[in-house]
Design an enzyme around this catalytic site. Structure first.
Site, PDB file in Angstrom:
ATOM      1  N   SER A 171       1.015  -1.296   0.029  1.00  0.00           N
ATOM      2  CA  SER A 171       0.159   0.395  -0.069  1.00  0.00           C
ATOM      3  C   SER A 171       1.011   1.754  -0.016  1.00  0.00           C
ATOM      4  CB  SER A 171      -1.320  -0.506   1.349  1.00  0.00           C
ATOM      5  OG  SER A 171      -2.223   0.966   0.908  1.00  0.00           O
ATOM      6  N   ASP A 311      -5.193  -3.448  -2.821  1.00  0.00           N
ATOM      7  CA  ASP A 311      -4.674  -3.017  -1.154  1.00  0.00           C
ATOM      8  C   ASP A 311      -3.927  -4.520  -0.957  1.00  0.00           C
ATOM      9  OD1 ASP A 311      -3.551  -2.254   0.877  1.00  0.00           O
ATOM     10  OD2 ASP A 311      -4.880   0.100   0.903  1.00  0.00           O
TER      11      ASP A 311
END
Length: 473
Positions: A171, A311
């Site tokens: 991320s 993510d």
């Protein structure tokens, strides 16, 4: 960290304050005295004496025989975080000296002439020693707009020449990993400077797409940011440019897919920008991403077009097991800023109180309970979207391990959730970068000691392998 230490502007200033505090507290005397119940000082002293004696003799074969007995990172407990709790700066002088002498002895092997010990034999030793000893990796967690904290950590490590060659990012961490993995040290420090980083992270270099600080990033903002700071390279091209082994985690959008760790080994032709875009695609906020790769004609095309990714921190924030398998990593450093878990983490280097131990037991018990109930929860939600995906992600979030051998954590405080995906002001970005630096400085000597041998072995491998090819030619 006290306000006095927080006032330090450089590592040298922090070091001077730490040494002065150790003199005042008596920790300096503790460092000078080898004895301690926390490690086997008698074994370390004996091995140090033997190593020095062999080096004085000047017998290369005897030195190689001694080193072939085994090089261990935690011999006698010298690599334990417990050895870095007493003093502000470093640990026992015996441990530091032993690590330094051992690294120097290994380096001597590289300089021995071929008629004393053939190059092939010396290179074989270095390869075996590197394989057995292992190496370190730096893992950068997810954390939304807290990402500039990672920049401070990287900056502090690069300035001390301690940045590991293996780096992973999830991320927000994937953004910094991509920046690091596409630049050599000199260009990297320039990129990480305030004048470059703050405009890039705010996006103010392209005023046509930038909103006022405090507004949430849009997909277009993120794409523009990545175009500013991440070169249009594949993982293989990034490795050729920087020599760093960068790794980016992505999570599957589909229920029955598996997360992936993208790098120059597993996905050499995948483009970095799309990988980072996928790793930062927070479900429900940003759309899932189809990866892209360079084909044999040099053209960009979809990579596994039937799958989309989101993510990376959702399923594998810190991919330690995969890094161990791919690169022989057995020592991990993490810069951990994940807002979902940071409030519950304790630094094992500084937290060994009874309440902290009870809290750790409770966390482990909760993790095991979730593991036990997960199959039942998935049966209940298997055919109900999006609850099945949410259940799986919740399981992954709870059961992941968010700490490492050395943990660099921000100060514990309440984070405003509205700012986790928001554009920050210059002052907020600069403050996070400075905090990353300051929270890294107390770990520098531990990192230096624990990585000294592996750094020496990696350097020798890089120097000696070309010589072997020349000899073969």
């Amino acid at each position: 960290m006290s306000s006095r230490f927080w006032s330090a502007k450089t590592y040298d200033e922090w070091k001077a304050l730490a040494l002065a505090e150790d003199e005042r507290s008596g920790a300096a005397r503790w460092r000078e005295q080898p004895a301690s119940k926390r490690y086997d000082y008698k074994v370390i002293q004996a091995r140090l004496d033997e190593l020095r004696r062999i080096k004085v003799q000047g017998d290369p074969q005897a030195l190689l025989f001694y080193l072939n007995e085994g090089i261990h990172g935690n011999m006698g407990g010298i690599g334990s975080s417990a050895m870095y709790k007493k003093a502000r700066f470093g640990t026992k002088d015996l441990i530091t000296t032993y690590n330094r002498e051992l690294a120097e002895a290994i380096a001597l092997i590289g300089g021995i002439s071929d008629h004393e010990i053939p190059l092939a034999e010396r290179l074989e030793f270095v390869r075996r020693a590197s394989h057995c000893y292992g190496r370190s990796a730096l893992m950068l967690s997810g954390g939304g707009s807290l990402g500039p904290f990672h920049i401070g950590v990287i900056k502090a490590l690069v300035e001390q020449k301690l940045l590991p060659n293996v780096i992973s990012g999830s991320s927000a961490g994937s953004v910094i990993a991509a920046v690091v993995g596409t630049r050599r040290d000199d260009a990297l420090l320039q990129t990480l400077s305030k004048d470059v980083v703050i405009p890039a992270f705010q996006g103010i270099s392209r005023q046509d797409v930038v909103a006022q600080p405090g507004g949430r990033f849009s997909v277009d903002d993120i794409k523009m940011l990545f175009a500013e700071i991440i070169p249009d390279m594949t993982f293989a091209e990034a490795f050729e440019e920087s020599g760093r082994r960068i790794n980016i985690t992505v999570s599957p959008k589909g229920l029955h897919q598996q997360p992936r760790l993208l790098n120059a080994v597993t996905s050499p032709n995948v483009f970095l920008r799309e990988a980072v875009l996928a790793s930062t695609a927070v479900p429900g906020v940003f759309p899932a991403v189809t990866l892209a790769a360079r084909n044999f004609r040099g053209e960009r095309q979809p990579y596994v077009p039937s799958r989309q990714w989101v993510d990376g921190s959702m399923t594998d924030d810190l991919p330690a097991k995969r890094l161990a398998r791919l690169y022989g990593v057995n020592h991990f450093i993490t810069s951990q800023i994940n807002p979902l878990v940071i409030w519950a983490l304790r630094d094992t280097q500084t937290s060994d109180s009874l309440p902290a131990k009870f809290f750790e037991i409770q966390q482990n018990a909760t993790r095991e309970w979730v593991k036990a109930t997960y199959p039942f929860a998935m049966r209940l939600t298997q055919g109900i979207y999006p609850f099945n995906v949410i259940t799986r992600m919740g399981y992954n979030l709870v059961t992941q391990d968010y700490t490492a051998d050395i943990n660099i954590l921000p100060q514990r405080r309440l984070w405003d959730p509205r700012k986790l995906l928001a554009k920050l002001t210059d002052r907020e970005i600069h403050k996070l970068i400075r905090e990353g630096e300051r929270q890294t400085w107390p770990k520098i000597e531990m990192i230096r000691n624990c990585t000294r041998i592996s750094r020496t072995l990696d350097r020798l491998l890089a120097e000696m392998s070309p010589l072997e090819l020349e000899g073969a030619a």
